[in-house]
Scaffold this motif. Structure first.
Motif, PDB file in Angstrom:
ATOM      1  N   UNK A 238       0.846  -1.189   0.000  1.00 56.50           N
ATOM      2  CA  UNK A 238       0.000   0.000   0.000  1.00 56.50           C
ATOM      3  C   UNK A 238       0.879   1.236   0.000  1.00 56.50           C
ATOM      4  N   UNK A 239       0.306   2.324  -0.456  1.00 55.90           N
ATOM      5  CA  UNK A 239       0.979   3.617  -0.464  1.00 55.90           C
ATOM      6  C   UNK A 239       0.618   4.341   0.822  1.00 55.90           C
ATOM      7  N   UNK A 240       1.610   4.940   1.482  1.00 59.20           N
ATOM      8  CA  UNK A 240       1.350   5.782   2.649  1.00 59.20           C
ATOM      9  C   UNK A 240       1.314   7.232   2.185  1.00 59.20           C
ATOM     10  N   UNK A 241       0.315   7.967   2.634  1.00 56.83           N
ATOM     11  CA  UNK A 241       0.157   9.368   2.239  1.00 56.83           C
ATOM     12  C   UNK A 241       0.167  10.251   3.478  1.00 56.83           C
ATOM     13  N   UNK A 242       0.860  11.378   3.388  1.00 55.64           N
ATOM     14  CA  UNK A 242       0.948  12.329   4.502  1.00 55.64           C
ATOM     15  C   UNK A 242       0.851  13.755   3.952  1.00 55.64           C
ATOM     16  N   UNK A 243       0.387  14.663   4.788  1.00 62.29           N
ATOM     17  CA  UNK A 243       0.508  16.089   4.491  1.00 62.29           C
ATOM     18  C   UNK A 243       1.820  16.578   5.097  1.00 62.29           C
ATOM     19  N   UNK A 244       2.628  17.260   4.277  1.00 60.83           N
ATOM     20  CA  UNK A 244       3.882  17.788   4.812  1.00 60.83           C
ATOM     21  C   UNK A 244       3.620  19.088   5.591  1.00 60.83           C
ATOM     22  N   UNK A 245       4.677  19.724   6.048  1.00 60.12           N
ATOM     23  CA  UNK A 245       4.523  20.928   6.860  1.00 60.12           C
ATOM     24  C   UNK A 245       3.899  22.085   6.092  1.00 60.12           C
ATOM     25  N   UNK A 246       3.935  22.003   4.745  1.00 59.14           N
ATOM     26  CA  UNK A 246       3.319  23.034   3.909  1.00 59.14           C
ATOM     27  C   UNK A 246       1.936  22.608   3.428  1.00 59.14           C
ATOM     28  N   UNK A 247       1.433  21.529   4.031  1.00 59.71           N
ATOM     29  CA  UNK A 247       0.091  20.993   3.758  1.00 59.71           C
ATOM     30  C   UNK A 247      -0.058  20.512   2.317  1.00 59.71           C
ATOM     31  N   UNK A 248       1.021  19.957   1.765  1.00 66.29           N
ATOM     32  CA  UNK A 248       0.967  19.297   0.476  1.00 66.29           C
ATOM     33  C   UNK A 248       1.120  17.799   0.694  1.00 66.29           C
ATOM     34  N   UNK A 249       0.398  17.019  -0.087  1.00 65.20           N
ATOM     35  CA  UNK A 249       0.481  15.569   0.043  1.00 65.20           C
ATOM     36  C   UNK A 249       1.808  15.049  -0.509  1.00 65.20           C
ATOM     37  N   UNK A 256       8.785  -2.966  -5.361  1.00 66.66           N
ATOM     38  CA  UNK A 256       9.528  -4.191  -5.106  1.00 66.66           C
ATOM     39  C   UNK A 256      10.087  -4.195  -3.693  1.00 66.66           C
ATOM     40  N   UNK A 257      11.411  -4.383  -3.569  1.00 70.55           N
ATOM     41  CA  UNK A 257      12.042  -4.394  -2.248  1.00 70.55           C
ATOM     42  C   UNK A 257      12.523  -3.004  -1.834  1.00 70.55           C
ATOM     43  N   UNK A 258      11.993  -1.981  -2.477  1.00 68.51           N
ATOM     44  CA  UNK A 258      12.356  -0.599  -2.184  1.00 68.51           C
ATOM     45  C   UNK A 258      11.109   0.210  -1.832  1.00 68.51           C
ATOM     46  N   UNK A 259      11.334   1.386  -1.262  1.00 64.77           N
ATOM     47  CA  UNK A 259      10.282   2.371  -1.064  1.00 64.77           C
ATOM     48  C   UNK A 259      10.691   3.652  -1.781  1.00 64.77           C
ATOM     49  N   UNK A 260       9.726   4.331  -2.374  1.00 59.51           N
ATOM     50  CA  UNK A 260       9.969   5.578  -3.089  1.00 59.51           C
ATOM     51  C   UNK A 260       9.239   6.694  -2.352  1.00 59.51           C
ATOM     52  N   UNK A 261       9.982   7.696  -1.906  1.00 63.84           N
ATOM     53  CA  UNK A 261       9.412   8.809  -1.143  1.00 63.84           C
ATOM     54  C   UNK A 261       9.324  10.032  -2.043  1.00 63.84           C
ATOM     55  N   UNK A 262       8.156  10.619  -2.136  1.00 61.21           N
ATOM     56  CA  UNK A 262       8.007  11.826  -2.954  1.00 61.21           C
ATOM     57  C   UNK A 262       6.531  12.163  -3.101  1.00 61.21           C
ATOM     58  N   UNK A 263       6.205  13.202  -3.727  1.00 57.35           N
ATOM     59  CA  UNK A 263       7.102  14.016  -4.514  1.00 57.35           C
ATOM     60  C   UNK A 263       7.014  15.473  -4.051  1.00 57.35           C
ATOM     61  N   UNK A 264       7.910  16.314  -4.558  1.00 56.06           N
ATOM     62  CA  UNK A 264       7.863  17.739  -4.271  1.00 56.06           C
ATOM     63  C   UNK A 264       7.172  18.452  -5.435  1.00 56.06           C
ATOM     64  N   UNK A 265       6.983  19.759  -5.306  1.00 59.95           N
ATOM     65  CA  UNK A 265       6.291  20.537  -6.338  1.00 59.95           C
ATOM     66  C   UNK A 265       6.883  21.945  -6.339  1.00 59.95           C
ATOM     67  N   UNK A 266       7.876  22.172  -7.203  1.00 61.72           N
ATOM     68  CA  UNK A 266       8.632  23.421  -7.190  1.00 61.72           C
ATOM     69  C   UNK A 266       8.649  24.050  -8.576  1.00 61.72           C
ATOM     70  N   UNK A 285      13.436  15.017   6.129  1.00 64.68           N
ATOM     71  CA  UNK A 285      12.910  15.599   7.363  1.00 64.68           C
ATOM     72  C   UNK A 285      11.415  15.301   7.509  1.00 64.68           C
ATOM     73  N   UNK A 286      10.683  15.462   6.421  1.00 57.21           N
ATOM     74  CA  UNK A 286       9.232  15.257   6.473  1.00 57.21           C
ATOM     75  C   UNK A 286       8.881  13.799   6.782  1.00 57.21           C
ATOM     76  N   UNK A 294      13.419   2.687  13.684  1.00 56.62           N
ATOM     77  CA  UNK A 294      14.453   2.408  14.671  1.00 56.62           C
ATOM     78  C   UNK A 294      15.612   3.386  14.529  1.00 56.62           C
ATOM     79  N   UNK A 295      15.854   3.807  13.288  1.00 58.54           N
ATOM     80  CA  UNK A 295      16.904   4.791  13.009  1.00 58.54           C
ATOM     81  C   UNK A 295      16.399   5.708  11.909  1.00 58.54           C
ATOM     82  N   UNK A 296      16.440   7.026  12.124  1.00 58.29           N
ATOM     83  CA  UNK A 296      15.938   7.941  11.083  1.00 58.29           C
ATOM     84  C   UNK A 296      16.672   7.740   9.757  1.00 58.29           C
ATOM     85  N   UNK A 297      15.957   7.963   8.658  1.00 53.17           N
ATOM     86  CA  UNK A 297      16.577   7.885   7.345  1.00 53.17           C
ATOM     87  C   UNK A 297      17.546   9.047   7.164  1.00 53.17           C
TER      88      UNK A 297
END
Length: 470
Positions: A238-249, A256-266, A285-286, A294-297
């Motif tokens: 499943x995909x995890x969704x969050x609002x960042x500190x600027x209230x963007x998703x 596969x055996x990886x996770x992809x974190x994103x995206x930004x909008x600039x 940070x977000x 157990x250990x921050x990325x």
């Protein structure tokens, strides 16, 4: 470009597709690998866009049942999120309805239930969550793009990568184009009754070369993704969704055996982009704020990065768009036709809406007086169910899945069929003739020796990067 070539060739047109890089490279390889109706576009009340994207998503899921799978989006809502869980749940229910109930229904979770469902989420500040359904590409975006290139080739089109358009001139009733092979420098000339400008973020620049002017123009928004070791712990993809500190998703997407974190909008002025230290630190940070790890990325955990631009469509002469309303710009596509110059321009668009783009381009080509055959819908989609059943029967008889040795990998039968379709039969023949062709050749990826030969013979690979991208 690829889907336009497939749609036109599938309807009997004589088509040449030219790409100055590799098919599916540059912008097309930097997406989130998601096929979605645009739940977040409800924030801006873009109901017609969401309805159209949901219909397109449903159609792609029906047409590509092995390549495009439904997946849940678990959106955690903390005290800094713009909406309370009950309100988001109403939005999710509306989204399900707008999508004509083409997926599983949405769900509402308490903070306690969120922790049970996905222990990696830090629920200390979470008020609750919703889960809505969309879809994703099981492999990747550039491989999906290449499936349309393959479809165009099978329908008789010519398709070349690493060949650039040097110049084009209108000569009586045809375009005469000079092309250059980027590898050898050799130049050649071809002609066409019409041109489709599907250059993505370069569409405006190419349009000027053709001497055509569109009512819309492209502005670019940069988005990045960070690829890290798999960080979700649930047994479900499943995909995890969050609002960042600027209230963007933003999202954590399984790959596969990886996770992809994103995206930004600039906002950016050039399609040529790169991940900056600021981009990287912002995403890390977000996500660290919202996960119980157990250990921050850290930067050392980043295996790879994706960085590209979204070509967004705005009316020409509409002035500049300030940063305040930047993320609210529509993600729709626009197709414009210049009858005098015989140019069809594709501006903007998403992978989700690709079949509509192909059909709309074909309609405009017909309006330019170029006859096409009836659209039988045979230029897209996976092979027939009977063909799939025969492949699975043959694979079962030769015990193909017994060759699988790595833990936590999908059955070989599923993978080969999804990636290669009818060409997967050739892989079975190759492995029968030489069992060593069924061996894995990469420690950290699922890839057989036979697949290397398949890529070399049939996938127009020019560089090592082309091979790795696909």
């Amino acid at each position: 470009g690829a889907v336009s070539a497939a749609a036109l060739a599938g309807r009997g047109a004589s088509v040449a597709m030219v790409d100055r890089g590799d098919f599916g490279a540059f912008t097309s390889q930097e997406s989130s690998n998601l096929v979605w109706g645009g739940f977040k576009y409800l924030e801006n009340y873009e109901l017609p866009l969401v309805f159209g994207l949901c219909r397109s998503r449903n159609r792609l899921m029906r047409s590509y049942p092995d390549n495009i799978k439904e997946i849940g989006f678990l959106a955690s809502l903390d005290h800094g999120s713009p909406y309370p869980p009950w309100f988001a749940a109403l939005g999710a229910a509306a989204y399900w309805g707008i999508g004509q109930f083409g997926t599983k229904p949405p769900r509402l979770f308490t903070a306690e239930k969120v922790k049970d469902e996905e222990p990696v989420i830090d629920t200390a500040d979470v008020r609750g969550a919703i889960q809505y359904q969309d879809a994703y590409l099981v492999d990747n975006d550039s491989r999906f793009v290449f499936s349309f290139v393959r479809s165009a080739l099978e329908a008789g089109a010519a398709a070349v990568n690493y060949v650039e358009l040097v110049s084009a001139r209108w000569d009586r009733d045809r375009w005469v184009a000079t092309l250059r092979d980027a590898d050898t420098g050799r130049e050649l000339t071809t002609s066409a009754r019409a041109v489709v400008n599907a250059a993505g973020p370069f569409a405006d620049e190419l349009g000027r070369d053709f001497g055509t002017r569109t009512e819309h123009r492209i502005v670019c928004s940069k988005g990045i993704h960070l690829v890290v070791p798999r960080i979700t712990t649930s047994r479900h993809d499943r995909v995890l969704a969050f609002f960042d500190d600027e209230q963007r998703l933003f999202y954590v997407i399984p790959m596969g055996r990886r996770s992809v974190i994103g995206t930004t909008d600039t906002r950016v002025d050039s399609p040529y982009t790169e991940v900056t230290e600021e981009d990287r630190d912002f995403l890390l940070e977000q996500i660290n704020k919202r996960l119980d790890l157990a250990r921050p990325l850290t930067r050392e955990d980043v295996i790879a990065e994706r960085c590209g631009v979204r070509p967004l469509v705005v009316p020409r002469g509409d002035g500049d768009h300030d940063q305040a309303d930047w993320t609210s710009l529509s993600r729709k596509h626009v197709i414009e036709r210049d009858d005098a110059r015989r140019v069809v321009s594709v501006l903007g668009g998403k992978l989700t809406d690709c079949l509509n783009v192909g059909e709309e381009v074909a309609a405009d080509i017909q309006k330019l007086g170029i006859p096409l055959e009836k659209d039988l819908g045979n230029w897209y989609g996976e092979p027939a169910k009977q063909t799939r059943a025969e492949f699975y029967r043959q694979a079962r008889l030769m015990h193909l899945d017994a060759l699988r040795t790595k833990p936590d990998t999908e059955p070989l039968t599923d993978r080969l069929w999804r990636r290669y379709g009818r060409r997967a039969f050739d892989l079975l023949e190759t492995i029968r003739a030489d069992p060593s062709m069924g061996e894995d050749v990469m420690g950290s990826a699922d890839y057989l020796r036979a697949e290397i030969y398949q890529a070399a013979e049939h996938e127009m690979v020019v560089t090592m990067e082309d091979f790795m991208r696909r």
